[in-house]
Design a protein around this motif. Structure first.
Motif, mmCIF file in Angstrom:
data_model
loop_
_atom_site.group_PDB
_atom_site.id
_atom_site.type_symbol
_atom_site.label_atom_id
_atom_site.label_comp_id
_atom_site.label_asym_id
_atom_site.label_seq_id
_atom_site.Cartn_x
_atom_site.Cartn_y
_atom_site.Cartn_z
ATOM 1 N N ASN A 142 45.864 83.688 -38.213
ATOM 2 C CA ASN A 142 44.940 82.894 -39.249
ATOM 3 C C ASN A 142 45.465 83.269 -40.870
ATOM 4 O O ASN A 142 45.552 82.456 -41.752
ATOM 5 C CB ASN A 142 43.746 83.775 -39.335
ATOM 6 N N ARG B 260 44.374 90.799 -28.741
ATOM 7 C CA ARG B 260 43.964 89.385 -29.475
ATOM 8 C C ARG B 260 43.473 89.439 -30.985
ATOM 9 O O ARG B 260 43.652 88.704 -31.753
ATOM 10 C CB ARG B 260 42.943 88.668 -28.344
ATOM 11 N N ASP B 261 42.710 90.621 -30.903
ATOM 12 C CA ASP B 261 41.972 90.641 -32.331
ATOM 13 C C ASP B 261 43.134 90.641 -33.516
ATOM 14 O O ASP B 261 42.958 90.021 -34.670
ATOM 15 C CB ASP B 261 40.990 91.974 -32.641
ATOM 16 N N ASN C 40 42.669 76.164 -36.687
ATOM 17 C CA ASN C 40 42.588 76.985 -35.623
ATOM 18 C C ASN C 40 43.897 76.916 -34.633
ATOM 19 O O ASN C 40 43.894 77.567 -33.652
ATOM 20 C CB ASN C 40 41.308 76.645 -34.843
ATOM 21 N N ASP D 148 37.879 74.628 -29.817
ATOM 22 C CA ASP D 148 38.015 74.400 -31.380
ATOM 23 C C ASP D 148 39.441 73.980 -31.816
ATOM 24 O O ASP D 148 40.398 74.870 -31.809
ATOM 25 C CB ASP D 148 37.712 75.964 -31.828
ATOM 26 N N GLU E 194 44.885 87.273 -33.572
ATOM 27 C CA GLU E 194 44.073 86.259 -34.276
ATOM 28 C C GLU E 194 43.958 86.460 -35.930
ATOM 29 O O GLU E 194 44.196 85.367 -36.583
ATOM 30 C CB GLU E 194 42.631 86.288 -33.832
ATOM 31 N N ALA E 195 43.892 87.814 -36.266
ATOM 32 C CA ALA E 195 44.165 87.688 -37.889
ATOM 33 C C ALA E 195 45.608 87.268 -38.506
ATOM 34 O O ALA E 195 45.778 86.910 -39.441
ATOM 35 C CB ALA E 195 43.749 89.328 -38.108
ATOM 36 N N HIS F 211 45.591 78.191 -29.674
ATOM 37 C CA HIS F 211 44.149 78.290 -30.492
ATOM 38 C C HIS F 211 43.966 79.481 -30.953
ATOM 39 O O HIS F 211 44.107 80.528 -30.270
ATOM 40 C CB HIS F 211 43.223 78.003 -29.316
ATOM 41 N N ILE F 212 44.047 79.597 -32.199
ATOM 42 C CA ILE F 212 44.002 81.115 -32.973
ATOM 43 C C ILE F 212 42.991 81.853 -32.580
ATOM 44 O O ILE F 212 42.969 83.064 -32.283
ATOM 45 C CB ILE F 212 44.310 80.834 -34.526
ATOM 46 N N ASN F 213 41.822 81.181 -32.498
ATOM 47 C CA ASN F 213 40.500 82.039 -32.400
ATOM 48 C C ASN F 213 40.217 82.067 -30.708
ATOM 49 O O ASN F 213 39.059 82.381 -30.207
ATOM 50 C CB ASN F 213 39.359 81.549 -33.023
ATOM 51 N N TYR F 214 41.273 81.584 -29.819
ATOM 52 C CA TYR F 214 40.990 81.578 -28.563
ATOM 53 C C TYR F 214 40.130 80.919 -28.116
ATOM 54 O O TYR F 214 39.694 80.816 -26.632
ATOM 55 C CB TYR F 214 40.809 82.997 -27.799
ATOM 56 N N ASP F 215 39.432 79.835 -28.492
ATOM 57 C CA ASP F 215 38.363 78.978 -28.284
ATOM 58 C C ASP F 215 38.990 77.655 -28.008
ATOM 59 O O ASP F 215 39.365 76.904 -28.920
ATOM 60 C CB ASP F 215 37.470 78.935 -29.378
#
Length: 94
Positions: free
Chosen positions: A84, A76-77, A60, A55, A80-81, A48-52
């Protein structure tokens, strides 16, 4: 995974093997989609790319090996980027 590491549980759709296989095999080609992968593991998972965990949209999710998935728990930031951008460039840029 369970709810032990994260306070969030997976979305109810997550156990749907057909949905996950459509992302993992059909869209991502059954390989780690991290271009900087060191290929230390051949076992794959959906990240899960946004860690949610709730989602589960295709935008994602990205197929990566378990080694890359473990690394994604740090910085993580940045991850995530990074993921994405991979999804955007590989599948959604026209």
């Amino acid at each position: 995974w369970s709810c032990v590491i994260s306070c969030e549980c997976y979305y109810i759709q997550w156990p749907d093997k057909e949905y996950k296989d459509s992302i993992k095999f059909e869209r991502d080609g059954d390989k780690c989609n991290n271009p900087s992968c060191t290929q230390k593991s051949i076992k794959l998972c959906l990240h899960h790319i946004n860690y949610d965990k709730k989602d589960c949209r295709p935008l994602n999710l990205i197929t990566i090996c378990i080694s890359c998935n473990a690394k994604a728990n740090y910085y993580r930031d940045w991850h995530e980027a990074h993921y994405n951008e991979i999804i955007k460039r590989k599948y959604y840029d026209c």
